[in-house]
Scaffold this active site. Structure first.
Site, PDB file in Angstrom:
ATOM      1  N   ASP A 296      -9.369 -13.591  -1.048  1.00  0.00           N
ATOM      2  CA  ASP A 296     -10.435 -12.579  -0.955  1.00  0.00           C
ATOM      3  C   ASP A 296     -11.756 -13.171  -0.455  1.00  0.00           C
ATOM      4  OD1 ASP A 296      -8.687 -10.645  -1.811  1.00  0.00           O
ATOM      5  OD2 ASP A 296      -9.231 -10.834  -3.923  1.00  0.00           O
TER       6      ASP A 296
ATOM      7  N   ARG B  49      -1.715   0.769   3.848  1.00  0.00           N
ATOM      8  CA  ARG B  49      -1.344  -0.597   3.440  1.00  0.00           C
ATOM      9  C   ARG B  49       0.140  -0.689   3.082  1.00  0.00           C
ATOM     10  NH1 ARG B  49      -5.898  -2.743  -0.523  1.00  0.00           N
ATOM     11  NH2 ARG B  49      -4.746  -4.682  -0.187  1.00  0.00           N
TER      12      ARG B  49
HETATM   13  C1  S3P Z   1      -4.938  -9.165  -6.398  1.00  0.00           C
HETATM   14  C2  S3P Z   1      -4.155  -9.924  -5.572  1.00  0.00           C
HETATM   15  C3  S3P Z   1      -4.498 -10.209  -4.173  1.00  0.00           C
HETATM   16  C4  S3P Z   1      -5.965  -9.941  -3.900  1.00  0.00           C
HETATM   17  C5  S3P Z   1      -6.427  -8.634  -4.459  1.00  0.00           C
HETATM   18  C6  S3P Z   1      -6.209  -8.594  -5.957  1.00  0.00           C
HETATM   19  C7  S3P Z   1      -4.476  -8.934  -7.784  1.00  0.00           C
HETATM   20  O1  S3P Z   1      -3.734  -9.377  -3.327  1.00  0.00           O
HETATM   21  O2  S3P Z   1      -6.215  -9.987  -2.513  1.00  0.00           O
HETATM   22  O3  S3P Z   1      -7.791  -8.434  -4.180  1.00  0.00           O
HETATM   23  O4  S3P Z   1      -5.280  -8.495  -8.615  1.00  0.00           O
HETATM   24  O5  S3P Z   1      -3.306  -9.192  -8.069  1.00  0.00           O
HETATM   25  P1  S3P Z   1      -2.223  -9.769  -2.882  1.00  0.00           P
HETATM   26  O6  S3P Z   1      -1.386  -9.744  -4.098  1.00  0.00           O
HETATM   27  O7  S3P Z   1      -1.836  -8.702  -1.906  1.00  0.00           O
HETATM   28  O8  S3P Z   1      -2.346 -11.114  -2.253  1.00  0.00           O
END
Ligand code: S3P
Length: 442
Positions: free
Chosen positions: A326, A132
């Site tokens: 999500d 990632r």
């Molecule tokens: C999250 C932010 C989101 C989300 C992840 C949890 C967080 O990701 O998809 O499951 O806890 O800040 P991104 O910040 O990459 O959008």
């Protein structure tokens, strides 16, 4: 070495879902409660913490860095107890690399946490996390003075060395990401002056809401958030409400399973998280929310939903995608059974989740017999309200918890069993998912 493939047969539900239930604690808020308590001076009291693999990764990371964590399993399955942080003494040099498992939130938030401290820490993860993108986090932190080795690394493992003289910055984020925003704000707590992050559209705001509970001075508006440093967090008391992203799977099951009527109680109603409720409303779903109270600055309450015979496709604009980031997989499954086209605009961020969720959605819906495709960065799904699944279908979770639950819904709500590969990846966020659903049929 090739990993073993587990196959789970998901049988159709024998009765509609009925009654009230709760879901495990919110994953995003749990990560933050553990991490902020570990950074704070004194002993924080936390409750409602999600007991699942991702949050366990954060707990073990902060223990490696010297925080004392004494959380105990509660009757409802959550974790509660005390966390004594490293405060102004800073984290200790860990003995070996910190393994964040499958958890992107752990790895990315940790990078911000470590930024102001003179220790050298290798951060790594499982094979999915090591694919990632991390440059989005290292780029702004390098501007603040943090060192990474290799400096231009796109992916983990990465070794980070903090800088005790961090510079505050104003950073215009290229994408809306709460993980990126949080990493920069946490680093900003260790920098002199005001650190600001601007984002293209609003991402979840749990960090801005929770940091003031730990005494930090933050300002936040639609697409911008700031902290003032240097500041050492002070111990706090935090209760974590239920996870709307987990509730979404129960709600969507109820919408698709004839005769169902459910209420999910004690769940976060943070508007940055319940975009899926707004989307389902626009699809014609019988769904509503009731505000009950506040957990700190986080609103919580009840989400109610009933089986809805005819759902309609809809268009979700680009600026709302962060609020359903999500839930796109499970909403895609609902869209597959809706009348007409559903379009998710500008969803390419989904390619960078636990797996490439765009490719996985298109492939999985194809197995179900539903057409889905990308045009540029937009995802199109051509719904089939009268879709009847063939026997013997096999759907691949790609070892991604949200895909495992999404494909399980196809079996639970249909008339024929489906096989889901590596279904046990649900342990990342909702270990008792199947029990939680089947309990509601009794
Ligand atoms: C999250 C932010 C989101 C989300 C992840 C949890 C967080 O990701 O998809 O499951 O806890 O800040 P991104 O910040 O990459 O959008």
């Amino acid at each position: 070495m090739a990993q073993k493939v587990e196959k789970t047969i998901i049988e159709p539900l024998t009765a509609p879902l009925d009654g009230s239930t709760t879901v495990p604690g919110d994953k995003s808020i749990s990560h933050r409660a553990v991490l902020f308590s570990a950074m704070a001076e004194g002993t924080s009291r936390v409750s409602g913490i999600l007991d699942a693999e991702d949050v366990r990764s954060t707990i073990s990371a902060v223990q490696d860095l010297g925080a004392e964590v004494s959380l105990e399993k509660q009757l409802d399955g959550s974790l509660a107890g005390g966390i004594t942080g490293w405060g102004s003494a800073g984290p200790q040099q860990p003995k070996s690399a910190i393994n964040c498992g499958n958890s992107g939130t752990t790895a990315r938030l940790l990078m911000g946490t470590l930024a102001p401290w003179p220790i050298t820490v290798e951060i790594t993860g499982d094979s999915s996390l090591c694919k990632r993108p991390m440059r989005r986090i290292t780029a702004p932190l390098m501007k603040m003075g943090v060192h990474f080795d290799p400096a231009g690394a796109e992916t983990l493992p990465i070794t980070e060395t903090g800088d005790t003289k961090l510079k505050s910055i104003v950073y215009d984020a290229p994408m809306s990401s709460a993980q990126l925003k949080t990493a920069v704000l946490l680093a900003g707590l260790g920098a002199k002056g005001k650190t600001t992050l601007n984002e293209p559209s609003p991402s979840r705001n749990h960090t801005e809401l929770m940091l003031p509970e730990y005494g930090a001075e933050t300002t936040a508006a639609e697409r911008t958030a700031s902290v003032k440093g240097p500041f050492t967090l002070k111990a706090a008391e935090v209760h974590v409400p239920g996870d709307p992203s987990s509730a979404a799977f129960l709600i969507c099951t109820a919408l698709l399973k004839e005769g169902s009527s459910i209420q999910v109680e004690g769940v976060s109603l943070n508007t940055a998280r319940i975009g899926f409720v707004r989307t389902l409303e626009r699809m014609g779903a019988d769904i509503s929310t009731t505000h009950v109270g506040m957990a700190g600055k986080e609103p919580y309450g009840i989400i109610s939903a009933c089986y809805t015979a005819l759902l309609r496709g809809c268009e979700i604009p680009a600026d709302k995608i962060a609020t359903i980031i999500d839930e796109v997989p499970v909403l895609s499954l609902v869209a597959a059974f809706a009348q007409g086209m559903t379009v998710f605009r500008q969803v390419s961020e989904l390619r960078h989740k636990e797996t490439d969720r765009i490719a996985a959605i298109i492939e999985g819906l194809g197995v179900l017999g539903v057409d889905a495709w990308m045009d540029g960065d937009d995802l199109f799904i051509e719904g089939q309200p009268n879709l009847v699944l063939e026997e013997g279908l096999e759907l691949d979770s790609k070892r991604d918890h949200r895909l495992a639950m999404t494909w399980a819904l196809a079996g639970l709500c249909g008339k024929t069993p489906v096989t889901v590969t590596n279904f046990d990846s649900v342990k990342v966020s909702f270990p008792n998912f199947l029990d939680a659903i089947t309990r509601m049929t009794q």
